[in-house]
Design a protein around this motif. Structure first.
Motif, PDB file in Angstrom:
ATOM      1  N   GLY A  52      -2.000   3.513   2.545  1.00 37.10           N
ATOM      2  CA  GLY A  52      -0.761   4.562   2.434  1.00 37.10           C
ATOM      3  C   GLY A  52      -0.617   4.730   0.726  1.00 37.10           C
ATOM      4  N   LEU A  53      -0.523   3.382   0.225  1.00 38.65           N
ATOM      5  CA  LEU A  53      -0.360   3.471  -1.276  1.00 38.65           C
ATOM      6  C   LEU A  53      -1.564   4.220  -2.038  1.00 38.65           C
ATOM      7  CD1 LEU A  53       0.615  -0.264  -1.785  1.00 38.65           C
ATOM      8  CD2 LEU A  53       2.107   1.699  -2.091  1.00 38.65           C
ATOM      9  N   GLU A  54      -2.638   4.038  -1.459  1.00 39.70           N
ATOM     10  CA  GLU A  54      -3.736   4.893  -2.125  1.00 39.70           C
ATOM     11  C   GLU A  54      -3.791   6.475  -2.029  1.00 39.70           C
ATOM     12  OE1 GLU A  54      -8.704   5.223  -1.870  1.00 39.70           O
ATOM     13  OE2 GLU A  54      -7.575   4.070  -0.387  1.00 39.70           O
ATOM     14  N   ALA A  55      -3.162   6.771  -0.650  1.00 33.63           N
ATOM     15  CA  ALA A  55      -3.005   8.268  -0.388  1.00 33.63           C
ATOM     16  C   ALA A  55      -1.717   8.706  -1.162  1.00 33.63           C
ATOM     17  CB  ALA A  55      -2.659   8.430   1.144  1.00 33.63           C
TER      18      ALA A  55
ATOM     19  N   GLU B 137     -10.048  -1.932  -3.171  1.00 31.55           N
ATOM     20  CA  GLU B 137      -9.849  -2.304  -4.706  1.00 31.55           C
ATOM     21  C   GLU B 137     -10.664  -1.845  -5.718  1.00 31.55           C
ATOM     22  OE1 GLU B 137      -7.508  -6.251  -5.310  1.00 31.55           O
ATOM     23  OE2 GLU B 137      -9.379  -6.779  -4.375  1.00 31.55           O
ATOM     24  N   SER B 138     -12.047  -1.648  -5.124  1.00 35.01           N
ATOM     25  CA  SER B 138     -13.199  -0.841  -5.931  1.00 35.01           C
ATOM     26  C   SER B 138     -12.882   0.587  -6.067  1.00 35.01           C
ATOM     27  CB  SER B 138     -14.384  -1.168  -5.449  1.00 35.01           C
ATOM     28  OG  SER B 138     -14.600  -0.540  -4.417  1.00 35.01           O
ATOM     29  N   ARG B 139     -12.138   1.064  -4.948  1.00 31.41           N
ATOM     30  CA  ARG B 139     -11.979   2.581  -5.108  1.00 31.41           C
ATOM     31  C   ARG B 139     -10.769   2.908  -5.926  1.00 31.41           C
ATOM     32  NH1 ARG B 139     -12.122   2.335   0.445  1.00 31.41           N
ATOM     33  NH2 ARG B 139      -9.744   2.669   0.687  1.00 31.41           N
ATOM     34  N   VAL B 140      -9.687   2.163  -5.882  1.00 35.76           N
ATOM     35  CA  VAL B 140      -8.423   2.490  -6.622  1.00 35.76           C
ATOM     36  C   VAL B 140      -8.404   1.917  -8.033  1.00 35.76           C
ATOM     37  CG1 VAL B 140      -6.803   2.162  -4.772  1.00 35.76           C
ATOM     38  CG2 VAL B 140      -7.004   0.264  -6.014  1.00 35.76           C
ATOM     39  N   GLY B 141      -9.197   0.712  -8.147  1.00 36.73           N
ATOM     40  CA  GLY B 141      -9.328  -0.013  -9.494  1.00 36.73           C
ATOM     41  C   GLY B 141      -7.791  -0.327 -10.078  1.00 36.73           C
ATOM     42  N   GLU B 142      -7.986  -1.200 -11.193  1.00 39.31           N
ATOM     43  CA  GLU B 142      -6.818  -1.374 -12.069  1.00 39.31           C
ATOM     44  C   GLU B 142      -6.230  -0.215 -12.451  1.00 39.31           C
ATOM     45  OE1 GLU B 142      -6.252  -4.910 -13.949  1.00 39.31           O
ATOM     46  OE2 GLU B 142      -6.795  -6.351 -12.226  1.00 39.31           O
TER      47      GLU B 142
ATOM     48  N   ALA C 231       4.263   0.543  10.767  1.00 34.89           N
ATOM     49  CA  ALA C 231       4.547   1.544  10.002  1.00 34.89           C
ATOM     50  C   ALA C 231       2.979   2.002   9.539  1.00 34.89           C
ATOM     51  CB  ALA C 231       5.262   1.306   8.741  1.00 34.89           C
ATOM     52  N   THR C 232       2.749   3.394   9.818  1.00 35.14           N
ATOM     53  CA  THR C 232       1.264   3.716   9.649  1.00 35.14           C
ATOM     54  C   THR C 232       1.110   4.123   8.111  1.00 35.14           C
ATOM     55  OG1 THR C 232       1.942   5.865   9.726  1.00 35.14           O
ATOM     56  CG2 THR C 232       1.359   4.701  11.887  1.00 35.14           C
ATOM     57  N   ARG C 233       0.060   4.534   7.746  1.00 35.43           N
ATOM     58  CA  ARG C 233      -0.448   4.984   6.200  1.00 35.43           C
ATOM     59  C   ARG C 233       0.409   6.027   5.902  1.00 35.43           C
ATOM     60  NH1 ARG C 233      -6.458   5.422   7.428  1.00 35.43           N
ATOM     61  NH2 ARG C 233      -5.994   3.605   9.018  1.00 35.43           N
ATOM     62  N   GLU C 234       0.599   6.946   6.835  1.00 38.07           N
ATOM     63  CA  GLU C 234       1.185   8.164   6.581  1.00 38.07           C
ATOM     64  C   GLU C 234       2.623   8.026   6.350  1.00 38.07           C
ATOM     65  OE1 GLU C 234      -2.374   8.940   9.061  1.00 38.07           O
ATOM     66  OE2 GLU C 234      -0.808   7.530   9.163  1.00 38.07           O
TER      67      GLU C 234
ATOM     68  N   VAL D   6       6.868   6.844  -0.136  1.00 39.32           N
ATOM     69  CA  VAL D   6       6.670   6.761  -1.505  1.00 39.32           C
ATOM     70  C   VAL D   6       6.821   8.184  -2.232  1.00 39.32           C
ATOM     71  CG1 VAL D   6       4.637   6.303  -3.438  1.00 39.32           C
ATOM     72  CG2 VAL D   6       4.988   4.799  -1.505  1.00 39.32           C
ATOM     73  N   ALA D   7       6.313   9.218  -1.412  1.00 43.00           N
ATOM     74  CA  ALA D   7       6.444  10.544  -1.920  1.00 43.00           C
ATOM     75  C   ALA D   7       7.880  10.609  -1.975  1.00 43.00           C
ATOM     76  CB  ALA D   7       5.785  11.644  -1.106  1.00 43.00           C
ATOM     77  N   ALA D   8       8.738  10.694  -1.068  1.00 42.04           N
ATOM     78  CA  ALA D   8      10.158  10.924  -1.137  1.00 42.04           C
ATOM     79  C   ALA D   8      10.942  10.361  -2.264  1.00 42.04           C
ATOM     80  CB  ALA D   8      10.884  10.676   0.253  1.00 42.04           C
ATOM     81  N   VAL D   9      10.423   8.971  -2.523  1.00 43.12           N
ATOM     82  CA  VAL D   9      11.113   8.344  -3.478  1.00 43.12           C
ATOM     83  C   VAL D   9      10.965   8.571  -4.864  1.00 43.12           C
ATOM     84  CG1 VAL D   9      10.018   6.096  -3.449  1.00 43.12           C
ATOM     85  CG2 VAL D   9      12.353   6.063  -3.583  1.00 43.12           C
ATOM     86  N   MET D  10       9.685   8.763  -4.936  1.00 44.24           N
ATOM     87  CA  MET D  10       9.043   9.070  -6.464  1.00 44.24           C
ATOM     88  C   MET D  10       8.997  10.530  -6.836  1.00 44.24           C
ATOM     89  SD  MET D  10       8.476   6.077  -8.017  1.00 44.24           S
ATOM     90  CE  MET D  10       7.137   6.435  -9.189  1.00 44.24           C
ATOM     91  N   ASP D  11       8.793  11.622  -5.827  1.00 44.42           N
ATOM     92  CA  ASP D  11       8.484  12.883  -6.403  1.00 44.42           C
ATOM     93  C   ASP D  11       9.586  13.596  -6.683  1.00 44.42           C
ATOM     94  OD1 ASP D  11       5.853  12.399  -6.052  1.00 44.42           O
ATOM     95  OD2 ASP D  11       5.816  13.466  -4.111  1.00 44.42           O
TER      96      ASP D  11
END
Length: 492
Positions: A308-311, A338-343, A431-434, A440-445
């Protein structure tokens, strides 16, 4: 006794002597140590009661040695209570089944505490005993000593009053559906809660009676000290005082007395790593995710959080405390997360993270939180909005305050409480990834609603800092508490 270098001679003959007895758990002891600092900075002598294993975990700061704070480590009677050796704090218990024995062990501290305070020739007699409300035995100790007894309430007034009304009116009697919402009578606003979301997670032999003992002893206390501030929940502080017929002293956010949010720092490898990573982020761009010291999610649930964080596409710091670390590490490497998102995008911290320093950093934009009161208060003080994911205890009530009353939070959408002290089943996903990505989108966007939420959060942060500043509501309450204890000492 383990005194700091300034423990003697700071108006010792006239200043009140506070004895502080925290619940033996990090989330309880920390705020009470902050209270000790707030009192000691005003010249009070403070005796802080702890145990040998808890003493080095207190997070004592370099300035503590200059304050009149003495640390009194009492031997914790693990063997006598039937506990494994070393179980001197709530978070050290192997499971919830030992909670009753842990409470029994705490109660056994009464006699040695009274004896040590009576025999202590190095300090004036105690004038006030402030004990965590979860220590009902402390009331008898205060009466033996003939001193003022105040209960320290680790919850906010909103949740404490809600729990009181739930218990007084026994709202779940005759309710056979755990998910059926039941109205809480005598509450300032219309609130409904189901048994599944109520703080009934601490079940087991004797726990119901223990809860009733806490309520009865709190009713006998001379007043309550709450780690909140008047401007945050004025209606509920007033209603709580009216319901219990006692003075409620709001003295928080206590950590701001000794660690202003703007100057929050921390030591250690994790802290240095987080600080360095945050410095390269844009202002208010980072999501911080942490569920406190007691939550242990299943690997399946952790995978949903990660994806979910990645998405979400937002940079994040995730402080993760998996119940099965090796299994979680296998998932991370197998999935390639971790390799996909990276630091560049995300930082995964195993275990402890410097929460206050992260939240107070200019790059922090929002907090995905379990709604433990300490975490809520730290986020409020930082002026940030929240995505709320309560797990147990009073956290669902805190969510109502954050989302519905303060309007600075967005719920992730969790329906039921997780039982404290029980390892989550391998497939448990609440809680699902969705769900995670959406919150996250609601609180940040952007958007009007999100902007208004962020403005309200920033305003609360300003009020929190003003409350503990000179002349603020919490600052005045600490001064009045000192005067009250001093008068009681004079007339005793």
């Amino acid at each position: 006794m383990s005194p700091g270098s300034g423990a003697a001679g700071v108006g010792a003959e006239t200043a009140p002597h506070f004895v502080l007895v925290p619940m033996m758990a990090a989330g309880h002891a920390g705020p009470m140590l902050d209270m000790a600092r707030a009192l000691a900075c005003r010249g009070a002598l403070v005796t802080f009661v702890t145990t040998p294993l808890n003493l080095p975990r207190l997070g004592r700061g370099p300035g503590d040695d200059a304050l009149p704070i003495r640390f009194l480590p009492l031997r914790f009677p693990c063997a006598e209570a039937g506990l494994p050796e070393g179980c001197e704090s709530l978070d050290a218990l192997p499971g919830a089944g030992l909670l009753g024995r842990f409470n029994d062990a705490c109660a056994m501290l009464r006699a040695p505490l009274v004896a040590r305070l009576r025999d202590d020739a190095a300090a004036p007699p105690a004038s006030c005993l402030v004990a965590d409300a979860c220590h009902p035995w402390a009331g008898a100790a205060a009466r033996e000593l003939g001193v003022l007894r105040l209960a320290f309430d680790g919850f906010c007034a909103f949740s404490s009053l809600c729990m009181r009304q739930m218990n007084v009116h026994r709202i779940f009697d005759g309710v056979d559906d755990d998910r059926r919402p039941v109205r809480v009578p005598g509450f300032p606003i219309d609130v409904e809660i189901s048994r599944a979301r109520s703080p009934g997670n601490f079940s087991g032999p004797g726990m119901k009676e223990f809860g009733e003992e806490i309520m009865a002893e709190s009713a006998r206390a001379d007043g309550l000290v709450v780690n909140s501030f008047a401007e945050l929940e004025p209606r509920f502080v007033d209603a709580y005082e009216a319901a219990i017929g006692k003075k409620v002293w709001t003295v928080g956010p206590l950590f701001l007395n000794t660690m202003p949010a703007a100057a929050a720092t921390a030591e250690g490898a994790a802290a240095a790593r987080c600080a360095s990573w945050l410095e390269s982020r844009k202002p208010r761009s980072v999501v911080f995710v942490s569920f406190g010291s007691l939550v242990r999610s299943s690997v399946a649930q952790l995978a949903e959080i990660a994806l979910g964080l990645e998405a979400s596409g937002r940079p994040f710091i995730w402080a993760v405390k998996p119940g099965k670390l090796a299994e979680f590490e296998r998932w991370l490497s197998g999935d390639g997360f971790e390799s996909r998102v990276g630091e560049t995008m995300g930082l995964v911290i195993r275990g402890w993270a410097p929460q206050r320093a992260i939240l107070s950093h200019p790059a922090a934009g929002a907090f995905v939180t379990h709604c433990g009161w300490n975490s809520v208060l730290e986020c409020v003080a930082a002026g940030l909005p929240m995505a709320t994911w309560p797990h147990f205890a009073e956290q669902f009530m805190n969510e109502r305050l954050v989302v519905d009353v303060l309007r600075v939070g967005v719920p992730v959408g969790v329906k039921d409480a997780a039982p404290w002290g029980v390892e989550a089943a391998a497939v448990d996903v609440v809680a699902t990834r969705e769900d995670v990505a959406s919150a996250v989108a609601a609180v940040m966007d952007g958007g009007e609603e999100s902007a208004a939420r962020r403005t309200r959060a920033a305003e609360l942060g300003r009020k929190a800092r003003e409350a503990v500043a000179t002349g603020g509501s919490s600052d005045r309450n600490v001064a009045l508490l000192m005067e009250h204890a001093g008068r009681k000492k004079t007339t005793a």
